[in-house]
Design a protein around this motif. Structure first.
Motif, PDB file in Angstrom:
ATOM      1  N   PHE A   1      33.056  66.563  51.630  1.00 22.45           N
ATOM      2  CA  PHE A   1      33.348  65.412  50.783  1.00 22.45           C
ATOM      3  C   PHE A   1      32.699  65.605  49.417  1.00 22.45           C
ATOM      4  O   PHE A   1      31.950  66.560  49.198  1.00 22.45           O
ATOM      5  CB  PHE A   1      32.837  64.120  51.436  1.00 22.45           C
ATOM      6  CG  PHE A   1      31.427  64.221  51.948  1.00 22.45           C
ATOM      7  CD1 PHE A   1      30.339  63.944  51.130  1.00 22.45           C
ATOM      8  CD2 PHE A   1      31.177  64.616  53.256  1.00 22.45           C
ATOM      9  CE1 PHE A   1      29.038  64.048  51.590  1.00 22.45           C
ATOM     10  CE2 PHE A   1      29.881  64.720  53.740  1.00 22.45           C
ATOM     11  CZ  PHE A   1      28.801  64.434  52.903  1.00 22.45           C
TER      12      PHE A   1
ATOM     13  N   GLU B   1      38.963  67.827  51.326  1.00 25.30           N
ATOM     14  CA  GLU B   1      38.103  66.907  52.063  1.00 25.30           C
ATOM     15  C   GLU B   1      38.581  66.747  53.500  1.00 25.30           C
ATOM     16  O   GLU B   1      39.780  66.720  53.770  1.00 25.30           O
ATOM     17  CB  GLU B   1      38.053  65.532  51.382  1.00 25.30           C
ATOM     18  CG  GLU B   1      37.422  65.540  50.012  1.00 25.30           C
ATOM     19  CD  GLU B   1      37.233  64.145  49.430  1.00 25.30           C
ATOM     20  OE1 GLU B   1      37.280  63.154  50.194  1.00 25.30           O
ATOM     21  OE2 GLU B   1      37.033  64.039  48.211  1.00 25.30           O
TER      22      GLU B   1
ATOM     23  N   ARG C   1      32.641  69.189  45.535  1.00 23.65           N
ATOM     24  CA  ARG C   1      32.579  68.876  46.970  1.00 23.65           C
ATOM     25  C   ARG C   1      31.761  69.920  47.720  1.00 23.65           C
ATOM     26  O   ARG C   1      31.569  71.026  47.238  1.00 23.65           O
ATOM     27  CB  ARG C   1      33.990  68.776  47.555  1.00 23.65           C
ATOM     28  CG  ARG C   1      34.798  67.612  46.977  1.00 23.65           C
ATOM     29  CD  ARG C   1      36.254  67.707  47.383  1.00 23.65           C
ATOM     30  NE  ARG C   1      36.988  66.507  47.066  1.00 23.65           N
ATOM     31  CZ  ARG C   1      37.589  66.264  45.897  1.00 23.65           C
ATOM     32  NH1 ARG C   1      37.527  67.175  44.927  1.00 23.65           N
ATOM     33  NH2 ARG C   1      38.234  65.140  45.695  1.00 23.65           N
TER      34      ARG C   1
END
Length: 363
Positions: A116, A96, A159
């Motif tokens: 994210f 991330e 993600r």
């Protein structure tokens, strides 16, 4: 005359030394203030999860020590509206990196840009450090949210790269999140021109209960072939839609969450449901358990059932030890036996440390 000159020179030197000392003190105070301001804005987190797994499947026994995760997270509250976060798993990849900017004076609207977790499902947004299961998420979540079990999508840890809008109203009773994402996974450019759109809505009718629904409209780009969906070939662009609905209930007596999940990849439909929870037995001790069903392709009859039972002990804040038994049913495809039942005994130790400055903790 000489004496007067000496006295005047001494006075000048004293004035210079006093000014220099004052400037030095100001510089030192300024540096101290700057350092204090920075430390108040920074938040740092680190955790590791590792243990021992024994599995028995069709006469094939395996026993191994594992280091599942070694995570570092660092971020800062740059202003009262603007923040950033960076996360790296030393056992895999950078996962991330994003920045948030709160647009409204309250928490109604914040924009996020970077890489994210996508908003699909209840579990995908949760940290492994709070999940009851050692193998973390339900099979349906792992497959549909892109955590790793879908060969067409690959291991993407739930993600993706993109943009998010999120917020809350009515004192947090209503929450929402909207994502526009590449649909290709972590650290990757999109391989087709279409973007994935994901939405999540949460409503809390009572203090202890959350009702959650999420959905996705997207288009995947296959990076490998899949047993679950043999019609799609490497390099194909295909429909990749999802729908989930679930609940999360927390109280002093027990915690439980569950969800129904459905996906559409090309012409193949997958469908499943799970329930997972824990019951406190004493100070720091919880009984945990789950039941999980997922059909990877309903037209081929690819059913998988999984059940887990275990115990965990929180020995210090977010640090715990876990012991669990996990059963997976014999796998069938189109009514035909594919592989035998899987039995596993898992043990894990989790250690986590956190630091959050005053300004960062008030984010």
């Amino acid at each position: 005359m000489k004496r007067k000159t000496v006295i005047q020179a001494a006075a000048v030197l004293l004035a210079i030394f006093s000014s220099t000392a004052a400037m030095g003190q100001q510089t030192s105070d300024s540096a101290t203030d700057w350092l204090k301001d920075v430390t108040e804005r920074v938040h740092l987190h680190a955790y590791a999860q590792g243990g021992f797994n024994y599995t028995h499947a069709g006469g094939d026994d395996k026993a191994t020590f594992e280091m599942k995760r070694a995570i570092f997270l660092g971020g800062a509250q740059i202003t009262d509206r603007w923040s950033f976060l960076f996360m790296h798993d030393f056992s895999s990849v950078v996962q991330e990196y994003y920045t948030d900017f709160r647009i409204t004076n309250n928490k109604a609207l914040t924009v996020r840009l970077g890489q994210f977790k996508n908003a699909l499902t209840i579990e995908n947004s949760l940290s492994p450090t709070v999940m009851e299961a050692i193998d973390v998420y339900a099979d349906g979540v792992t497959y549909l949210a892109g955590c790793g079990s879908d060969p067409l999508f690959g291991v993407q840890y739930g993600r993706d790269l993109g943009l998010a809008l999120f917020g809350q109203t009515n004192n947090g009773r209503f929450r929402y999140e909207l994502n526009v994402m590449n649909g290709q996974g972590v650290n990757k450019k999109d391989q087709n021109k279409e973007k994935d759109f994901i939405a999540k809505l949460e409503f809390s009718p009572t203090k202890n209960l959350r009702l959650v629904a999420s959905g996705q409209l997207g288009r995947g780009h296959a990076i490998a072939t899949s047993l679950y969906n043999p019609e799609i070939q490497v390099g194909d662009d295909y429909k990749r839609n999802r729908l989930t609905a679930g609940f999360d209930y927390k109280s002093r007596d027990f915690n439980v969450h569950g969800e129904y999940l459905e996906g559409k990849d090309g012409n193949a439909t997958s469908r499943g449901a799970y329930v997972m929870g824990n019951v406190p037995l004493g100070k720091g001790v919880d009984l945990v358990g789950s039941y999980d069903f997922f059909n990877f392709n309903t037209s081929l009859g690819m059913d998988q059932h999984k059940a887990m039972a275990g115990i965990q002990y929180w020995f210090y804040r977010a640090c715990r030890v876990q012991l669990q038994y996990v059963y997976k049913s014999a796998y069938t495809q189109g009514g035909q036996f594919y592989h035998g039942a899987n039995h596993a005994i898992m043990a894990q130790v989790q250690v986590r440390i956190d630091y959050a400055g005053k300004k960062s903790s008030n984010k």
